[in-house]
Design a protein around this motif. Sequence first.
Motif, mmCIF file in Angstrom:
data_model
loop_
_atom_site.group_PDB
_atom_site.id
_atom_site.type_symbol
_atom_site.label_atom_id
_atom_site.label_comp_id
_atom_site.label_asym_id
_atom_site.label_seq_id
_atom_site.Cartn_x
_atom_site.Cartn_y
_atom_site.Cartn_z
ATOM 1 N N THR A 232 0.839 -1.205 0.000
ATOM 2 C CA THR A 232 0.000 0.000 0.000
ATOM 3 C C THR A 232 0.864 1.242 0.000
ATOM 4 O OG1 THR A 232 -1.687 -1.202 1.235
ATOM 5 C CG2 THR A 232 -1.884 1.174 1.175
ATOM 6 N N GLN A 233 1.910 1.240 0.800
ATOM 7 C CA GLN A 233 2.816 2.387 0.847
ATOM 8 C C GLN A 233 3.459 2.623 -0.515
ATOM 9 O OE1 GLN A 233 5.658 1.835 3.952
ATOM 10 N NE2 GLN A 233 4.102 1.552 5.531
ATOM 11 N N MET A 234 3.921 1.553 -1.148
ATOM 12 C CA MET A 234 4.565 1.693 -2.449
ATOM 13 C C MET A 234 3.575 2.168 -3.509
ATOM 14 S SD MET A 234 7.343 -1.386 -2.687
ATOM 15 C CE MET A 234 6.189 -2.701 -2.426
ATOM 16 N N ALA A 235 2.324 1.690 -3.444
ATOM 17 C CA ALA A 235 1.320 2.121 -4.415
ATOM 18 C C ALA A 235 1.008 3.600 -4.243
ATOM 19 C CB ALA A 235 0.059 1.281 -4.252
ATOM 20 N N ILE A 236 0.941 4.071 -3.004
ATOM 21 C CA ILE A 236 0.683 5.490 -2.760
ATOM 22 C C ILE A 236 1.840 6.337 -3.275
ATOM 23 C CG2 ILE A 236 0.434 7.230 -0.936
ATOM 24 C CD1 ILE A 236 -1.229 5.166 0.610
ATOM 25 N N VAL A 237 3.059 5.927 -2.984
ATOM 26 C CA VAL A 237 4.232 6.678 -3.433
ATOM 27 C C VAL A 237 4.314 6.684 -4.960
ATOM 28 C CG1 VAL A 237 6.764 6.665 -3.469
ATOM 29 C CG2 VAL A 237 5.540 6.376 -1.318
ATOM 30 N N PHE A 238 4.059 5.536 -5.589
ATOM 31 C CA PHE A 238 4.095 5.474 -7.048
ATOM 32 C C PHE A 238 3.005 6.340 -7.660
ATOM 33 C CE2 PHE A 238 2.804 3.611 -11.105
ATOM 34 C CZ PHE A 238 3.996 3.713 -11.788
ATOM 35 N N GLY A 239 1.815 6.319 -7.071
ATOM 36 C CA GLY A 239 0.729 7.156 -7.576
ATOM 37 C C GLY A 239 1.039 8.630 -7.463
ATOM 38 N N LEU A 240 1.629 9.031 -6.334
ATOM 39 C CA LEU A 240 2.011 10.433 -6.175
ATOM 40 C C LEU A 240 3.116 10.823 -7.150
ATOM 41 C CD1 LEU A 240 1.908 10.896 -2.301
ATOM 42 C CD2 LEU A 240 0.370 11.893 -3.998
ATOM 43 N N ALA A 241 4.057 9.912 -7.364
ATOM 44 C CA ALA A 241 5.127 10.192 -8.326
ATOM 45 C C ALA A 241 4.558 10.353 -9.735
ATOM 46 C CB ALA A 241 6.157 9.072 -8.295
ATOM 47 N N ALA A 242 3.607 9.504 -10.097
ATOM 48 C CA ALA A 242 2.979 9.627 -11.417
ATOM 49 C C ALA A 242 2.201 10.932 -11.527
ATOM 50 C CB ALA A 242 2.057 8.434 -11.665
ATOM 51 N N PHE A 243 1.508 11.302 -10.455
ATOM 52 C CA PHE A 243 0.751 12.555 -10.465
ATOM 53 C C PHE A 243 1.675 13.748 -10.643
ATOM 54 C CE2 PHE A 243 -0.741 16.193 -7.903
ATOM 55 C CZ PHE A 243 -1.833 16.553 -8.677
ATOM 56 N N PHE A 244 2.752 13.806 -9.854
ATOM 57 C CA PHE A 244 3.666 14.941 -9.960
ATOM 58 C C PHE A 244 4.396 14.958 -11.296
ATOM 59 C CE2 PHE A 244 3.424 14.958 -5.211
ATOM 60 C CZ PHE A 244 2.801 16.197 -5.117
ATOM 61 N N ALA A 245 4.698 13.800 -11.845
ATOM 62 C CA ALA A 245 5.338 13.755 -13.162
ATOM 63 C C ALA A 245 4.410 14.324 -14.236
ATOM 64 C CB ALA A 245 5.728 12.325 -13.504
ATOM 65 N N GLU A 246 3.136 13.995 -14.145
ATOM 66 C CA GLU A 246 2.181 14.533 -15.118
ATOM 67 C C GLU A 246 1.990 16.033 -14.932
ATOM 68 O OE1 GLU A 246 0.805 13.316 -17.797
ATOM 69 O OE2 GLU A 246 1.837 11.421 -17.471
ATOM 70 N N VAL A 247 1.927 16.489 -13.675
ATOM 71 C CA VAL A 247 1.764 17.924 -13.437
ATOM 72 C C VAL A 247 2.968 18.693 -13.960
ATOM 73 C CG1 VAL A 247 1.635 19.678 -11.620
ATOM 74 C CG2 VAL A 247 0.184 17.660 -11.510
ATOM 75 N N ILE A 248 4.169 18.163 -13.755
ATOM 76 C CA ILE A 248 5.374 18.824 -14.253
ATOM 77 C C ILE A 248 5.374 18.835 -15.777
ATOM 78 C CG2 ILE A 248 7.874 18.569 -14.433
ATOM 79 C CD1 ILE A 248 7.807 17.648 -11.490
ATOM 80 N N SER A 249 4.921 17.744 -16.397
ATOM 81 C CA SER A 249 4.882 17.718 -17.866
ATOM 82 C C SER A 249 3.816 18.683 -18.403
ATOM 83 C CB SER A 249 4.641 16.299 -18.379
ATOM 84 O OG SER A 249 3.322 15.883 -18.064
ATOM 85 N N ILE A 250 2.702 18.824 -17.691
ATOM 86 C CA ILE A 250 1.691 19.790 -18.102
ATOM 87 C C ILE A 250 2.245 21.200 -17.970
ATOM 88 C CG2 ILE A 250 -0.548 20.802 -17.483
ATOM 89 C CD1 ILE A 250 -1.392 17.947 -16.622
ATOM 90 N N TRP A 251 2.954 21.447 -16.890
ATOM 91 C CA TRP A 251 3.545 22.759 -16.653
ATOM 92 C C TRP A 251 4.573 23.084 -17.745
ATOM 93 C CZ3 TRP A 251 7.397 24.189 -12.263
ATOM 94 C CH2 TRP A 251 7.476 25.572 -12.145
ATOM 95 N N GLY A 252 5.289 22.059 -18.213
ATOM 96 C CA GLY A 252 6.282 22.265 -19.266
ATOM 97 C C GLY A 252 5.668 22.580 -20.620
ATOM 98 N N ILE A 253 4.402 22.205 -20.821
ATOM 99 C CA ILE A 253 3.745 22.493 -22.096
ATOM 100 C C ILE A 253 3.491 23.984 -22.246
ATOM 101 C CG2 ILE A 253 1.569 22.176 -23.368
ATOM 102 C CD1 ILE A 253 1.502 19.320 -22.356
ATOM 103 N N PHE A 254 3.177 24.653 -21.141
ATOM 104 C CA PHE A 254 2.830 26.083 -21.208
ATOM 105 C C PHE A 254 4.037 26.954 -21.246
ATOM 106 C CE2 PHE A 254 -1.037 24.335 -19.244
ATOM 107 C CZ PHE A 254 -1.917 24.693 -20.242
#
Length: 59
Positions: free
Chosen positions: A37-59
């Motif tokens: 569960t801990q690893m799934a939460i950390v992986f999910g947060l990492a995926a979320f932040f990676a997507e947010v950073i990539s969205i931020w890089g588009i603008f």
Amino acid sequence: MSDLVFRIATAALSLLAVLELIPYFKPWLPVGGSNATQMAIVFGLAAFFAEVISIWGIF
């Protein structure tokens, strides 16, 4: 434009997955709060932040 929509949807789904896992993380119980569960939460947060950073890089 479709790439931006896809990235926003992926970020939203990864954050939703993390929010759904949080109730299962109970470190105060002897059996709860497993490492999976801990690893799934950390992986999910990492995926979320990676997507947010990539969205931020588009603008």
